[in-house]
Design a protein around this motif. Sequence first.
Motif, short mmCIF file in Angstrom:
data_model
loop_
_atom_site.label_atom_id
_atom_site.label_comp_id
_atom_site.label_asym_id
_atom_site.label_seq_id
_atom_site.Cartn_x
_atom_site.Cartn_y
_atom_site.Cartn_z
N ALA A 1 0.82 -1.21 0.00
CA ALA A 1 0.00 0.00 0.00
C ALA A 1 0.86 1.26 0.00
CB ALA A 1 -0.95 -0.01 1.20
N ILE A 2 1.94 1.25 0.75
CA ILE A 2 2.85 2.40 0.77
C ILE A 2 3.48 2.61 -0.60
CG2 ILE A 2 5.04 3.24 1.72
CD1 ILE A 2 4.17 1.92 4.39
N MET A 3 3.91 1.52 -1.23
CA MET A 3 4.49 1.63 -2.58
C MET A 3 3.44 2.12 -3.58
SD MET A 3 7.64 1.21 -2.43
CE MET A 3 7.89 1.33 -4.18
N ALA A 4 2.21 1.68 -3.43
CA ALA A 4 1.15 2.14 -4.32
C ALA A 4 0.93 3.64 -4.16
CB ALA A 4 -0.14 1.38 -4.03
N LEU A 5 1.00 4.13 -2.93
CA LEU A 5 0.87 5.58 -2.70
C LEU A 5 2.04 6.34 -3.31
CD1 LEU A 5 -0.43 5.72 0.98
CD2 LEU A 5 -1.65 6.39 -1.09
N ILE A 6 3.24 5.83 -3.13
CA ILE A 6 4.42 6.49 -3.67
C ILE A 6 4.37 6.54 -5.20
CG2 ILE A 6 6.94 6.28 -3.97
CD1 ILE A 6 7.00 5.16 -1.08
N GLU A 7 3.97 5.43 -5.81
CA GLU A 7 3.93 5.35 -7.27
C GLU A 7 2.62 5.85 -7.87
OE1 GLU A 7 4.79 1.27 -8.15
OE2 GLU A 7 6.94 1.54 -7.83
N ARG A 8 1.69 6.27 -7.01
CA ARG A 8 0.36 6.76 -7.42
C ARG A 8 -0.36 5.73 -8.29
NH1 ARG A 8 3.34 11.88 -8.00
NH2 ARG A 8 2.71 13.19 -6.24
N ARG A 9 -0.37 4.51 -7.81
CA ARG A 9 -1.05 3.41 -8.48
C ARG A 9 -2.11 2.83 -7.56
NH1 ARG A 9 3.28 -0.76 -10.72
NH2 ARG A 9 2.57 -0.46 -12.83
N SER A 10 -2.95 2.01 -8.13
CA SER A 10 -3.94 1.28 -7.34
C SER A 10 -3.25 0.10 -6.66
CB SER A 10 -5.05 0.77 -8.26
OG SER A 10 -5.83 -0.20 -7.60
N LEU A 11 -3.75 -0.28 -5.53
CA LEU A 11 -3.21 -1.46 -4.83
C LEU A 11 -3.37 -2.71 -5.68
CD1 LEU A 11 -1.93 -2.29 -2.13
CD2 LEU A 11 -4.21 -2.75 -1.28
N LEU A 12 -4.42 -2.73 -6.50
CA LEU A 12 -4.67 -3.88 -7.36
C LEU A 12 -3.78 -3.90 -8.60
CD1 LEU A 12 -8.56 -4.01 -7.21
CD2 LEU A 12 -6.93 -5.39 -5.93
#
Length: 93
Positions: free
Chosen positions: A25-36
């Motif tokens: 989830a943290i990486m998804a926030l950093i990369e501005r991507r969906s968790l899925l």
Amino acid sequence: MTVLPVRLALIMEFAQCLPAILATAIMALIERRSLLAYGYKGSARVVRFVSGLVWGFLALSALVLVLWKARLLAFDGELLHDGAILKYALAWA
């Protein structure tokens, strides 16, 4: 020795998976991507999910076989009998 209740075992499994989910989830926030977006989108998501289930089952089965052959794991059948075996297997399934 007692049988670990399924509810407690599932809570322990979730507690072990939580750090990986939080890191994703943290990486998804950093990369501005969906968790899925990490392997669960696209047309082949079912194939990837099923192949992950199969490979995970095979890996765990190989581990159990190695532990059993090395005499580090024993199947004695003393803790579960008759209907309790089926009930425990269905609860884990």
